[in-house]
Design a protein around this motif. Sequence first.
Motif, PDB file in Angstrom:
ATOM      1  N   THR A 125     -45.055   1.668  -9.665  1.00 21.07           N
ATOM      2  CA  THR A 125     -45.125   1.787  -8.302  1.00 21.07           C
ATOM      3  C   THR A 125     -46.354   2.945  -7.899  1.00 21.07           C
ATOM      4  N   ALA A 126     -46.146   4.042  -9.031  1.00 23.82           N
ATOM      5  CA  ALA A 126     -47.297   5.001  -8.566  1.00 23.82           C
ATOM      6  C   ALA A 126     -48.417   5.414  -9.460  1.00 23.82           C
ATOM      7  N   GLY A 127     -48.237   4.832 -10.800  1.00 21.67           N
ATOM      8  CA  GLY A 127     -49.253   4.859 -11.725  1.00 21.67           C
ATOM      9  C   GLY A 127     -48.681   6.100 -12.771  1.00 21.67           C
ATOM     10  N   ALA A 128     -49.614   6.518 -13.631  1.00 15.03           N
ATOM     11  CA  ALA A 128     -49.288   7.647 -14.618  1.00 15.03           C
ATOM     12  C   ALA A 128     -48.932   9.069 -13.923  1.00 15.03           C
ATOM     13  N   PHE A 129     -48.174   9.704 -14.378  1.00  8.45           N
ATOM     14  CA  PHE A 129     -47.525  10.884 -13.978  1.00  8.45           C
ATOM     15  C   PHE A 129     -48.836  11.968 -14.055  1.00  8.45           C
ATOM     16  N   GLU A 130     -48.968  12.801 -13.046  1.00  7.30           N
ATOM     17  CA  GLU A 130     -49.983  13.935 -13.380  1.00  7.30           C
ATOM     18  C   GLU A 130     -49.278  15.257 -13.234  1.00  7.30           C
ATOM     19  N   ARG A 131     -48.780  15.621 -12.133  1.00  6.13           N
ATOM     20  CA  ARG A 131     -48.089  17.129 -12.142  1.00  6.13           C
ATOM     21  C   ARG A 131     -46.940  17.087 -11.219  1.00  6.13           C
ATOM     22  N   PHE A 132     -46.224  18.527 -11.212  1.00 11.87           N
ATOM     23  CA  PHE A 132     -45.275  18.639 -10.298  1.00 11.87           C
ATOM     24  C   PHE A 132     -45.762  19.620  -9.281  1.00 11.87           C
ATOM     25  N   GLY A 133     -45.203  19.509  -7.984  1.00 12.23           N
ATOM     26  CA  GLY A 133     -45.162  20.438  -6.986  1.00 12.23           C
ATOM     27  C   GLY A 133     -44.158  21.428  -7.362  1.00 12.23           C
ATOM     28  N   GLU A 134     -44.181  22.281  -6.247  1.00 10.45           N
ATOM     29  CA  GLU A 134     -43.174  23.630  -6.525  1.00 10.45           C
ATOM     30  C   GLU A 134     -41.896  23.189  -6.202  1.00 10.45           C
ATOM     31  N   PRO A 135     -40.957  23.422  -7.136  1.00 10.67           N
ATOM     32  CA  PRO A 135     -39.713  23.355  -6.800  1.00 10.67           C
ATOM     33  C   PRO A 135     -39.048  24.043  -5.716  1.00 10.67           C
ATOM     34  N   VAL A 136     -38.052  23.345  -4.944  1.00 11.05           N
ATOM     35  CA  VAL A 136     -37.462  24.107  -3.680  1.00 11.05           C
ATOM     36  C   VAL A 136     -35.996  23.781  -3.799  1.00 11.05           C
ATOM     37  N   VAL A 137     -35.289  24.815  -3.929  1.00 11.02           N
ATOM     38  CA  VAL A 137     -33.783  24.951  -4.391  1.00 11.02           C
ATOM     39  C   VAL A 137     -32.963  25.108  -3.238  1.00 11.02           C
ATOM     40  N   HIS A 138     -32.017  24.211  -2.755  1.00  9.01           N
ATOM     41  CA  HIS A 138     -31.134  24.671  -1.667  1.00  9.01           C
ATOM     42  C   HIS A 138     -29.585  24.155  -2.281  1.00  9.01           C
ATOM     43  N   PRO A 139     -28.764  24.786  -1.158  1.00 10.34           N
ATOM     44  CA  PRO A 139     -27.435  24.478  -1.588  1.00 10.34           C
ATOM     45  C   PRO A 139     -26.791  23.262  -1.165  1.00 10.34           C
ATOM     46  N   ALA A 140     -25.859  22.427  -1.405  1.00 10.25           N
ATOM     47  CA  ALA A 140     -25.299  21.278  -1.025  1.00 10.25           C
ATOM     48  C   ALA A 140     -23.799  21.566  -1.555  1.00 10.25           C
ATOM     49  N   GLY A 141     -23.014  21.907  -0.798  1.00 11.33           N
ATOM     50  CA  GLY A 141     -21.380  22.311  -1.347  1.00 11.33           C
ATOM     51  C   GLY A 141     -21.605  23.195  -2.537  1.00 11.33           C
ATOM     52  N   ASP A 142     -20.969  22.590  -3.528  1.00 14.27           N
ATOM     53  CA  ASP A 142     -20.778  23.313  -4.621  1.00 14.27           C
ATOM     54  C   ASP A 142     -21.854  23.228  -5.645  1.00 14.27           C
ATOM     55  N   LEU A 143     -22.944  22.453  -5.123  1.00 13.60           N
ATOM     56  CA  LEU A 143     -24.180  21.994  -5.998  1.00 13.60           C
ATOM     57  C   LEU A 143     -25.467  22.717  -5.516  1.00 13.60           C
ATOM     58  N   SER A 144     -26.229  23.058  -6.601  1.00 15.80           N
ATOM     59  CA  SER A 144     -27.744  23.547  -6.366  1.00 15.80           C
ATOM     60  C   SER A 144     -28.533  22.463  -6.438  1.00 15.80           C
ATOM     61  N   VAL A 145     -29.286  22.022  -5.281  1.00 17.24           N
ATOM     62  CA  VAL A 145     -30.106  20.863  -5.425  1.00 17.24           C
ATOM     63  C   VAL A 145     -31.549  21.103  -5.448  1.00 17.24           C
ATOM     64  N   VAL A 146     -32.371  20.675  -6.073  1.00 15.99           N
ATOM     65  CA  VAL A 146     -33.604  20.977  -6.147  1.00 15.99           C
ATOM     66  C   VAL A 146     -34.546  19.871  -5.967  1.00 15.99           C
ATOM     67  N   ASP A 147     -35.467  19.796  -5.015  1.00 14.52           N
ATOM     68  CA  ASP A 147     -36.283  18.935  -4.573  1.00 14.52           C
ATOM     69  C   ASP A 147     -37.657  19.361  -5.213  1.00 14.52           C
ATOM     70  N   VAL A 148     -38.298  18.397  -5.905  1.00 13.20           N
ATOM     71  CA  VAL A 148     -39.539  18.410  -6.645  1.00 13.20           C
ATOM     72  C   VAL A 148     -40.597  17.210  -5.918  1.00 13.20           C
ATOM     73  N   LEU A 149     -41.746  17.525  -5.613  1.00 14.77           N
ATOM     74  CA  LEU A 149     -42.652  16.597  -5.283  1.00 14.77           C
ATOM     75  C   LEU A 149     -43.367  16.381  -6.543  1.00 14.77           C
TER      76      LEU A 149
END
Length: 177
Positions: A125-149
């Motif tokens: 869908t998107a082609g070859a991987f190039e790089r990551f964005g800055e990870p954003v960490v937030h809680p979700a119940g007992d979990l640590s959830v990380v969103d990364v572009l």
Amino acid sequence: MTSAAGGGTLGEVGAAHRQVLAAQDLLRTAVDRARAEGRTWQEIGDVLGTTRQAAFQRFGRPVDPRTGEPMADGLLPDAGDRALAVLGDTAAARFERVRASFDEVMLGAVGVEELASVWAMVIGTAGAFERFGEPVVHPAGDLSVVDVLMEFEAGHAMAQVAFRRDGSVAGLHIRPS
């Protein structure tokens, strides 16, 4: 252009990163004050251009009904780095290594073939991987959830990695934009 961390373009990157961290602290403080004034998660979400649930998940400080302890206090300290490692292994097609970080539920549900299939769909869908964005960490119940572009040659994908307090991966989701 210089490669010294204190000057040139890398110095600019460092300065911008410090500003982002400071802005995140200001935003958390402002949200805390708004909640103390009685503002709803809906109102805060509206101002932030997101849903009330997303605002709560990012800034809320729920209390565990089993223990009475704040749940957000249990965020995995290195969750952002762990997420980048898991996603880096995924991008490098090291699927066995990715699975080695899974909790028991994920191990039982997702095999190497499923990981490879999802990654092939993202690349298709998107082609070859190039790089990551800055990870954003937030809680979700007992979990640590990380969103990364994730940036690819022909588009973006949003990755989300959920960690248990022991550092094992409880969820992995990559969605092309």
